[in-house]
Design an enzyme around this catalytic site. Structure first.
Site, PDB file in Angstrom:
ATOM      1  N   GLY A 119       0.793  -1.227   0.000  1.00 19.46           N
ATOM      2  CA  GLY A 119       0.000   0.000   0.000  1.00 19.46           C
ATOM      3  C   GLY A 119       0.818   1.266   0.000  1.00 19.46           C
TER       4      GLY A 119
ATOM      5  N   ILE B 147      -1.338   4.128  -1.366  1.00 22.50           N
ATOM      6  CA  ILE B 147      -2.298   4.671  -0.393  1.00 22.50           C
ATOM      7  C   ILE B 147      -1.576   5.521   0.649  1.00 22.50           C
ATOM      8  CG2 ILE B 147      -3.992   4.085   1.375  1.00 22.50           C
ATOM      9  CD1 ILE B 147      -4.937   3.480  -1.429  1.00 22.50           C
TER      10      ILE B 147
ATOM     11  N   GLN C  61      13.697  -5.169  10.035  1.00 21.84           N
ATOM     12  CA  GLN C  61      15.111  -4.907  10.305  1.00 21.84           C
ATOM     13  C   GLN C  61      15.964  -5.180   9.064  1.00 21.84           C
ATOM     14  OE1 GLN C  61      16.520  -6.828  13.983  1.00 21.84           O
ATOM     15  NE2 GLN C  61      14.415  -6.885  14.703  1.00 21.84           N
TER      16      GLN C  61
ATOM     17  N   CYS D  96     -17.820   2.281 -21.713  1.00 26.57           N
ATOM     18  CA  CYS D  96     -16.909   1.973 -22.826  1.00 26.57           C
ATOM     19  C   CYS D  96     -17.391   0.719 -23.566  1.00 26.57           C
ATOM     20  CB  CYS D  96     -15.481   1.828 -22.300  1.00 26.57           C
ATOM     21  SG  CYS D  96     -14.232   1.899 -23.604  1.00 26.57           S
TER      22      CYS D  96
ATOM     23  N   MET E 237     -21.054   0.205 -23.194  1.00 29.61           N
ATOM     24  CA  MET E 237     -21.925   0.955 -24.098  1.00 29.61           C
ATOM     25  C   MET E 237     -21.984   0.271 -25.457  1.00 29.61           C
ATOM     26  SD  MET E 237     -21.546   4.810 -25.621  1.00 29.61           S
ATOM     27  CE  MET E 237     -21.584   4.908 -27.412  1.00 29.61           C
ATOM     28  N   GLN E 238     -20.826  -0.135 -25.978  1.00 29.41           N
ATOM     29  CA  GLN E 238     -20.795  -0.767 -27.298  1.00 29.41           C
ATOM     30  C   GLN E 238     -21.633  -2.042 -27.323  1.00 29.41           C
ATOM     31  OE1 GLN E 238     -16.645  -1.261 -28.209  1.00 29.41           O
ATOM     32  NE2 GLN E 238     -16.226   0.941 -28.217  1.00 29.41           N
TER      33      GLN E 238
ATOM     34  N   ARG F  26     -10.478   2.003 -28.875  1.00 27.66           N
ATOM     35  CA  ARG F  26     -10.171   2.074 -30.302  1.00 27.66           C
ATOM     36  C   ARG F  26     -11.437   2.051 -31.157  1.00 27.66           C
ATOM     37  NH1 ARG F  26      -6.296  -1.603 -28.414  1.00 27.66           N
ATOM     38  NH2 ARG F  26      -4.172  -0.802 -28.559  1.00 27.66           N
TER      39      ARG F  26
ATOM     40  N   HIS G 132     -14.798   6.877 -19.653  1.00 21.27           N
ATOM     41  CA  HIS G 132     -14.600   6.212 -18.363  1.00 21.27           C
ATOM     42  C   HIS G 132     -14.843   7.217 -17.221  1.00 21.27           C
ATOM     43  CE1 HIS G 132     -12.897   2.290 -19.612  1.00 21.27           C
ATOM     44  NE2 HIS G 132     -12.569   2.969 -20.699  1.00 21.27           N
TER      45      HIS G 132
ATOM     46  N   GLU H 121     -15.368   6.693 -14.177  1.00 24.35           N
ATOM     47  CA  GLU H 121     -14.778   6.284 -12.904  1.00 24.35           C
ATOM     48  C   GLU H 121     -13.456   6.990 -12.619  1.00 24.35           C
ATOM     49  OE1 GLU H 121     -13.534   2.913 -15.830  1.00 24.35           O
ATOM     50  OE2 GLU H 121     -15.149   4.382 -15.571  1.00 24.35           O
TER      51      GLU H 121
END
Length: 546
Positions: free
Chosen positions: A16, A19, A194, A380, A383-384, A470, A515, A517
């Site tokens: 992480g 983060i 260590q 993406c 949708m197609q 594409r 996209h 997101e």
């Protein structure tokens, strides 16, 4: 002058670092400092654009069209500035640049070596990243890989040299390491930490702070032991334990004084931290009104393959007051077993992806959503495929498909632009002998939205989102689609390519070519995902409420 914080990792990968770096950046930003984050990846690929999601997780796309490591998504979700091409670079890019210079004769016939030429180029790229971000107060530099790996050594040597050149109080080293709990012994083990710090010290890097990852809080006795053997002050040995949401990490680190140590090391004295926005995010996460169940129909079962999408759904839950329970459903399972597993779901989402595998299962899920008025969001490829499903089952275009999956389809409703349109005199999207990398529509694009549509209700007059694809919906079929009830709610300017489609007869059936997101964040959410989850909650109340 920009000051630099270098974040390294030890013992194992996937602890992480991203983060941790993003959380520190969030705290420093809350203290009034300008911050950017740079990620250095030790693999030889030029970028992750052609790497398998199974191996590398999702590819995050920046506004300027760079295909980057997924950690840049974390960075954007935690801080205000947007990431760009200069915020992520790889060993491949470094060597590519050095070899270009060598071919141009810029090294004046000298022997080109890892030291100093590669390490100097790494430093140049770090400085370039900070400069591209407007020379902020602090640049946090995350070094990919694990200390001790051969491929990370040039990066570590470069930042060691850079810290000397920067001078006192201009750099800080943070090392993230693992403190494993051994059940059979009933105790935490500090030896890996260590050894990891020992590896760093061998190459001349002395960490200012240790972030110690464990599945629980690390007791003071173990902290004291780590401090003694790692030669780090005990207050700089910081426990980073497992939490139920990554959005608690900024408060965790701040309460243990990480930002104070960093500011002292860098000799800066900004205002106190204000993490109230993050506290509000966590409060909303922990106190939802109810639960909505979303089926994500995908083909990559690695958790990181849909990282930004999963986070965007969580953000929508934060901003609508719901806990979003996302169930991943393998698309190929729908092909084998049918859609009965969707009956208990409140919404269906089909994400992006590449390749033919699983597409028929996704089409089955889309058909189920359309016919049963289940809230649907296609992103993406999603949708197609919704266009392909509509073409087959509403428009009567039997065998309709994308040329990506079936080059000889009788109805290429999705295809490369060059397959349906004369592009003479213009740059082609892709040619047969072109590289896969860099042949896509990438990055942010602003597109007008049609008034009177659901998309307009959500976005207003203009949608500005990021792309990575594409293939496009074939304009030759759009009149037929619209006559049968599919609304094209947004088209690109110039080429007039469909960007958003929707079915007005359904409560929520939206497909987007971009996209969304990538632009969602926990503090600010995202309009499209918020609308999707509200529709899912409405469907649940009408069909699944006990």
């Amino acid at each position: 002058m920009t000051k630099f914080v270098f974040v390294t990792g030890g013992v194992v990968s996937s602890l992480g670092k991203g983060i941790a770096a993003a959380s520190l950046a969030a705290i420093l930003e809350s203290r009034g400092l300008s911050v950017t984050i740079i990620k250095m990846d030790p693999y030889i690929n030029v970028d992750p654009g052609t790497m398998s999601p199974f191996q590398h997780g999702e590819v995050f796309v920046t506004e300027d069209g760079a295909e980057t490591d997924l950690d840049l998504g974390h960075y954007e979700r935690f801080i205000t500035p947007k990431m760009h091409k200069a915020n992520n670079f790889t060993t491949g890019q470094i060597y590519q640049n050095v070899l270009r210079k060598e071919r141009r004769g810029e090294y004046l016939g000298k022997t080109v070596q890892v030291i100093p030429h590669i390490t100097n180029e790494i430093q140049n790229f770090i400085i370039r990243g900070a400069h591209a971000a407007g020379d902020p107060d602090i640049a946090i530099v995350e070094i990919g890989g694990t200390v001790g790996d051969i491929e990370s050594l040039p990066f570590l040597e470069a930042v060691r040299q850079m810290s000397l050149r920067l001078g006192a109080n201009n750099s800080c080293f943070i090392h993230l390491t693992l403190v494993p709990y051994i059940p059979s012994a009933g105790e935490l083990k500090t030896k890996p930490t260590q050894h990891s710090v020992g590896e760093l010290r061998k190459i001349g890097i002395l960490p200012n702070v240790l972030l110690c990852r464990a599945d629980r809080k690390i007791p003071e006795d173990e902290k004291s032991k780590i401090s003694l053997f790692a030669n780090v002050p005990i207050n700089a040995v910081i426990s980073v334990w497992d939490v139920d949401t990554i959005y608690k990490v900024p408060m965790m680190l701040h309460k243990q004084g990480l930002d104070a140590i960093v500011c002292k090391t860098l000799d800066i004295n900004p205002k106190p931290a204000d993490l109230s926005a993050w506290e509000e995010v966590v409060e909303k996460l922990e106190n939802p009104k109810d639960v909505v169940k979303v089926a994500m129909i995908g083909k990559y079962d690695l958790a990181d393959s849909y990282k930004s999408l999963n986070e965007a759904l969580i953000h929508a839950g934060i901003h609508t007051g719901h806990k979003v329970k996302t169930t991943f459903i393998e698309a190929e399972e729908l092909e084998k077993n049918g859609t009965d597993c969707l009956k208990e779901m409140d919404a269906i989402l089909v994400p992006g992806g590449f390749g033919k595998r699983g597409t028929e299962g996704k089409i089955l899920a889309i058909q189920y959503a359309r016919e049963n008025n289940v809230p649907y969001l296609g992103i993406c490829l999603g949708m197609q495929l919704s266009v392909i499903e509509f073409a087959r089952h509403v428009c009567g275009l039997g065998g309709a498909n994308s040329t990506e999956f079936q080059p000889d389809t009788p109805h290429p409703v999705v295809a490369l632009i060059t397959e349906w349109q004369d592009r003479t005199g213009k740059k082609e999207v892709r040619t047969e002998d072109s590289d896969l990398g860099g042949t896509m529509r990438l990055g942010k694009q602003e597109v007008p939205v049609k008034a009177g549509t659901k998309a307009h209700d959500i976005y207003g007059d203009v949608v500005a989102e990021r792309h990575r694809h594409r293939y496009e919906v074939n304009n030759s079929y759009c009149d037929q689609f619209e006559k049968n009830g599919l609304v094209i709610a947004a088209r690109t300017q110039g080429e007039n390519l469909p960007e958003i489609v929707e079915l007005p007869q359904n409560d929520f059936f939206v497909g987007v070519q971009f996209h969304p997101e990538f632009t969602s964040s926990p503090r600010f959410g995202h309009k499209l995902f918020n609308a999707f989850i509200r529709s899912a909650a409405k469907y649940r109340d009408e069909h699944h409420k006990e």
